[in-house]
Design a protein around this motif. Structure first.
Motif, short mmCIF file in Angstrom:
data_model
loop_
_atom_site.label_atom_id
_atom_site.label_comp_id
_atom_site.label_asym_id
_atom_site.label_seq_id
_atom_site.Cartn_x
_atom_site.Cartn_y
_atom_site.Cartn_z
N GLY A 66 31.31 20.84 49.51
CA GLY A 66 32.13 21.69 49.74
C GLY A 66 32.88 21.50 51.47
O GLY A 66 34.17 22.23 50.92
N GLN A 78 36.46 19.86 50.46
CA GLN A 78 36.73 21.16 49.24
C GLN A 78 37.46 22.22 50.22
O GLN A 78 38.82 22.48 50.45
CB GLN A 78 36.50 22.52 48.53
N GLU A 94 41.16 26.05 41.06
CA GLU A 94 39.88 25.35 41.07
C GLU A 94 38.60 25.32 41.96
O GLU A 94 38.04 24.16 42.06
CB GLU A 94 38.80 24.42 39.98
N SER A 114 36.21 26.72 43.64
CA SER A 114 34.62 26.38 43.16
C SER A 114 34.25 25.34 42.46
O SER A 114 33.23 25.01 42.15
CB SER A 114 34.99 28.09 42.42
N LEU A 148 30.85 23.92 43.04
CA LEU A 148 29.90 24.37 44.74
C LEU A 148 28.84 25.02 44.55
O LEU A 148 28.79 25.94 43.55
CB LEU A 148 31.06 25.30 45.86
N VAL A 204 30.90 28.83 47.28
CA VAL A 204 31.58 29.49 46.76
C VAL A 204 32.05 30.36 47.55
O VAL A 204 33.23 31.02 47.61
CB VAL A 204 31.04 29.59 44.92
N GLU A 205 30.91 31.65 47.73
CA GLU A 205 30.69 33.06 47.94
C GLU A 205 31.81 33.15 50.29
O GLU A 205 33.13 33.30 49.76
CB GLU A 205 30.26 33.62 48.37
N ILE A 263 33.83 29.78 50.02
CA ILE A 263 35.50 29.89 50.12
C ILE A 263 36.17 30.77 49.46
O ILE A 263 37.77 30.75 49.94
CB ILE A 263 34.91 28.80 48.56
N PHE A 264 35.83 31.32 49.08
CA PHE A 264 36.87 32.54 48.35
C PHE A 264 36.40 33.71 49.40
O PHE A 264 37.90 34.00 49.94
CB PHE A 264 35.98 33.47 47.58
N GLU A 301 41.09 29.71 38.42
CA GLU A 301 39.09 29.60 38.39
C GLU A 301 39.26 30.02 36.78
O GLU A 301 39.60 29.95 36.03
CB GLU A 301 39.46 30.59 38.63
N ASN A 341 35.87 30.90 37.39
CA ASN A 341 35.03 31.50 37.62
C ASN A 341 35.54 32.76 37.82
O ASN A 341 35.92 33.25 39.05
CB ASN A 341 34.23 30.94 38.93
N MET A 354 34.40 35.87 40.68
CA MET A 354 34.86 35.45 41.95
C MET A 354 36.31 35.43 41.85
O MET A 354 36.68 36.71 42.80
CB MET A 354 34.35 34.11 42.29
#
Ligand SMILES: Nc1ncnc2c1ncn2[C@@H]1O[C@H](COP(=O)(O)OP(=O)(O)O)[C@@H](O)[C@H]1O
Ligand SMILES: [Mg+2]
Lengths: 564, 237
Positions: B140, B143, B162, B164, B167, B172-173, B175-176, B193, B195, B198
């Motif tokens: 993380g 990233q 990508e 996420s 992770l 992930v949350e 990062i977004f 992405e 994902n 998200m």
């Protein structure tokens, strides 16, 4: 009580046997016999003995460290067992040698060698002496382990000094002739070979005392809050070292100046290759090519023998430098897309091509073929011709000063950062806006330039160049000294050159085992100090970070699948 | 006029026809997402935009200027920065050095220093670890570093491949959230992405890529309701 770890006695035997293998290796390649007549302390012990007794000591010490902690008497016994195993292996060699003629396979397995190993005594007594010595030295290793670190370091320092000074007796005496009255005093310290017993004892005590006192000071300094160094002490130190550097040739004389010149040449090349390999991460195995191009350009432009030009050294220098830069770019262009091993092979080929061209009949009218080029100009400053080793030393000194300064500035510059990024990850470097073409070419060109300058001074020093001096081994030497000194480290280049280039020159007998010693040194370095003798701050950080993190946070390492 | 305009690009790897006429636009201030399965050609699209891959046909324009004559490193100077797939930090350099390297294309020391401060407010973790070697950061953190490094180039548009990937859901949350934050501070974003859930929750518009072709293109609200998207990318029946 049964434990999982092997019993310490077994381990002691094992390390002892490994030590025996090392000692046998050193005996059979001839190192022990070569140094058999070289007394360290006159009439008492020789370098040959040091060579086969050191493994006993080292491996016994290692045994004790690996099996620690143990009670005191067991420590001594373990050391003794390890030492006995080592000497046992050597005794076995001597015994075998008496029944079998080993010389057919190992030319160095001579009666002379057996004589040294058995202290020149008759067979049974000699063997017993050998075994006993192993036992005692192993026990001593145990004793050393039990000492305080400070005492240990004192002993080590003092012993090393005695061995070094004894070993370098001839050189020291030769040099001290130049010092008049002082020289006679120095000479009195030595016997025909090695130190006299009395002076050995004095030296031992003197060095030991100094070391002991220094450690005391260090300890108390560490406990006190550190005060910043005053600026004038720094300048004083700097001025002092400069003065020493300037005074070296007249004080040390011609023989040392020759060695210093040689070291200087390798420092120049090392600084250049350090940019290519250390900074930019481009593994160049044909680095001697640029050295050759520098030397030959100087030759072609200044030698009246060929009949093209007869420029002076200074007139030809810019052209030689230009030729090297162009050659660097010329090599760089086709290998832009290559990485790692491919690059290494291609550059290796490039080095050989340049040497073969210099050797070829085809280019003989210009480059002289096997005969090389003679009567190359030497640099002249005003009316003064720099032509002896001592005078050329200053040329190297100035050259190194300029080149080291440039390298140091480049390292922290924009291009230095671009090299670093390229070394780490070429694709990402491009995504940062780094032009990989010009950045790589710049590394090759600067590296070639430094090596070429070394080549021109080399040519001027000998006033001649031959293709056979442009050997592949030159490239390997330069690469080794960078690795030993520490990749990417500028002071490392100096240290590496001193260790690798000066030491075989200082000890002629050693020169025979030069590459064996390099190999052993490289392996030992990679195992114990992979960052080099004087590492760049970053490399040190990174290698030691590994040690801290492994085990603590395994997830961290796994989070980076494409780290390297 | 859109800020970034990708017009009908065809990209190849040797004989492999990886992009078969991809077109998309990103307007100033938007977050646009490009979603698609593994191997659909998302990374290839980004590679073509950044000039690492030259399209055989079609073109990429930034503010109406054709980028096809620029080399990859020159495109950075035009204001496009990328956070590569799989992070790719300079593993042996420290966090600070990585960030420094991100600002390679810039000159003003003052602005760089200001941006560095901004990065450290955006990613306090990085500030704590500024002198740590990047290879020893967690996934993380790497990233974050990779994102911050790209932002140090002060791009007008940030391409993210990508972020996420690999992770843990909490990260992930985070990062977004950061992506939204970066966008709010004025950087336009093209977000690639897998994902989709998200990605569609932070973006304004989205494109769906399938084996080298754009099959859908709409606002995120419409895409979320689209039955094919629901089935293939959101895992609903
Ligand atoms: N370097 C390459 N050489 C050959 N084919 C590639 C290469 N990179 C990607 N491809 C192919 O191109 C297609 C698209 O890949 P990519 O853009 O990486 O997909 P995504 O990022 O959507 O997972 C895939 O079929 C992949 O196999
Ligand atoms: Mg991809």
């Amino acid at each position: 009580m049964q434990t999982q770890t092997p019993s310490p006695w077994k381990q002691a035997t094992r390390y002892g046997l490994i030590g025996g293998a090392v000692a046998i290796l050193m005996s059979l390649v001839g190192m022990v016999a070569t140094f058999g007549q070289r007394y360290i302390v006159s009439g008492i012990f020789t370098m040959g003995q040091v060579m086969f007794l050191t493994p006993i000591l080292i491996f016994a010490y290692m045994t004790i460290r690996r099996t620690a902690p143990q009670p005191i008497n067991k420590v001594i016994l373990l050391g003794a067992l390890s030492g006995l195993s080592t000497s046992g292996v050597m005794a076995a060699l001597v015994l075998t040698g008496q029944f079998l003629n080993l010389r057919a396979m190992f030319p160095n397995a001579s009666p002379e060698l057996y004589g040294i190993l058995t202290f020149n005594q008759e067979s049974a007594l000699g063997l017993l002496l050998l075994l006993g010595t192993g036992l005692v030295i192993g026990g001593i290793a145990g004793g050393i382990y039990l000492l305080s670190p400070r005492m240990r370091s004192t002993l080590l320092q003092a012993t090393t000094w005695v061995v070094l000074v004894g070993l370098l007796r001839d050189l020291i005496v030769t040099v001290s002739y130049r010092w008049g009255f002082l020289g006679n005093a120095v000479k009195a310290l030595f016997a025909i070979s090695g130190l006299t017993p009395l002076s050995a004892v004095i030296l031992f005590i003197l060095v030991g005392a100094v070391q002991y006192w220094r450690l005391e000071r260090k300890q108390s300094a560490a406990s006190r809050p550190t005060t910043n160094q005053k600026p004038y002490t720094r300048w004083l130190k700097l001025g002092g070292s400069a003065l020493i550097l300037i005074l070296l040739p007249p004080v040390l004389g011609i023989f040392f100046s020759e060695i210093l010149d040689n070291v200087g040449m390798y420092i120049l090349m090392g600084l250049g290759l350090n940019i290519v390999v250390g900074f930019a991460g481009l593994l160049d195995l044909g680095y001697v090519a640029f050295f050759a191009i520098g030397a030959y350009t100087m030759g072609v432009l200044t030698s009246p023998e060929l009949g093209f030009f007869s420029l002076t050294y200074w007139e030809a220098l810019p052209f030689a430098m230009l030729a090297c830069v162009l050659a660097g770019i010329f090599l760089g262009l086709p290998v832009l897309k290559m990485r790692g091993d491919y690059l290494a092979i291609v550059t290796l080929g490039f080095g050989e091509i340049v040497r073969l061209l210099a050797l070829s009949d085809w280019l003989r009218p210009w480059l002289g073929g096997t005969q090389g080029i003679q009567r190359i100009a030497q640099p002249r400053i005003g009316d003064f011709l720099l032509n002896t080793q001592q005078e050329l030393y200053y040329l190297f000194l100035i050259g190194i000063g300029i080149v080291a300064f440039i390298a140091w500035r480049l390292k922290d510059s924009r291009i230095g950062r671009a090299w670093m990024a390229l070394r780490e990850d070429e694709d990402v470097a491009m995504a940062m806006g780094i032009n990989h073409v010009s950045t790589k070419l710049m590394a090759f060109a600067v590296g070639a330039l430094f090596s070429g300058v070394a080549g021109t001074i080399f040519a001027a020093k000998l006033t001649s160049v031959y293709p056979h001096s442009m050997n592949f081994l030159v490239s390997i030497n330069v690469l080794c000294l960078i690795i030993i000194g520490g990749m990417g480290s500028i002071p490392g280049v100096f240290v590496g050159s001193l260790v690798l280039i000066a030491s075989p020159d200082l000890l002629r007998e050693f020169a025979e085992f030069r590459y064996l010693a390099y190999g052993a040194l490289l392996v030992a370095m990679m195992l114990t100090k992979p960052e080099g003798l004087w590492p760049e701050a970053r490399r040190k950080l990174e290698l030691h970070e590994d040690e801290f993190d492994s085990g603590q946070e395994p997830l961290m390492a796994m989070g980076n699948p494409d780290g390297r | 006029m859109a800020m970034l305009e990708v017009e009908n690009i065809h990209s190849y790897y040797g004989n492999i026809h990886a992009l078969k006429g991809v077109s998309l636009t990103v307007d100033e201030g938007e977050i646009v997402t490009l979603i698609g399965a593994n191997g659909a050609g998302k990374s290839t699209t980004l590679r073509t935009i950044t000039g690492i891959l030259k399209p055989r046909d079609g073109r990429v324009q930034l503010d109406g200027e054709d980028l096809s004559h620029y080399k990859p490193h020159e495109i950075v100077y035009k204001g496009i920065a990328m956070v590569p797939e799989g992070r790719h930090v300079f593993a042996r350099l420290t966090v600070s050095e990585n960030l420094d390297m991100g600002a390679y294309s810039r000159n003003s020391k003052q602005e760089i220093a200001d941006d560095l401060e901004r990065m450290f407010t955006l990613f306090p973790r990085l500030k704590e670890r500024r002198s740590q070697v990047a290879g020893t950061l967690s996934g993380g953190e790497q990233q974050m570093l990779s994102t911050a490094r790209a932002l140090m180039a002060h791009p007008r548009i940030l391409l993210m491949d990508e972020p996420s990937m690999g992770l843990a859901p909490v990260l992930v949350e985070a990062i977004f959230d950061t992506i939204k934050q970066i966008n709010k501070e004025g950087t336009t974003i093209l977000l690639v992405e897998q994902n989709a859930l998200m990605a569609l929750s932070v973006a304004n518009r989205g494109y769906v890529l399938q084996t080298g072709e754009i099959v859908l293109n709409d606002t995120v609200d419409k895409l979320k309701k689209d039955p094919t998207v629901q089935k293939a990318y959101l895992g609903m029946e």
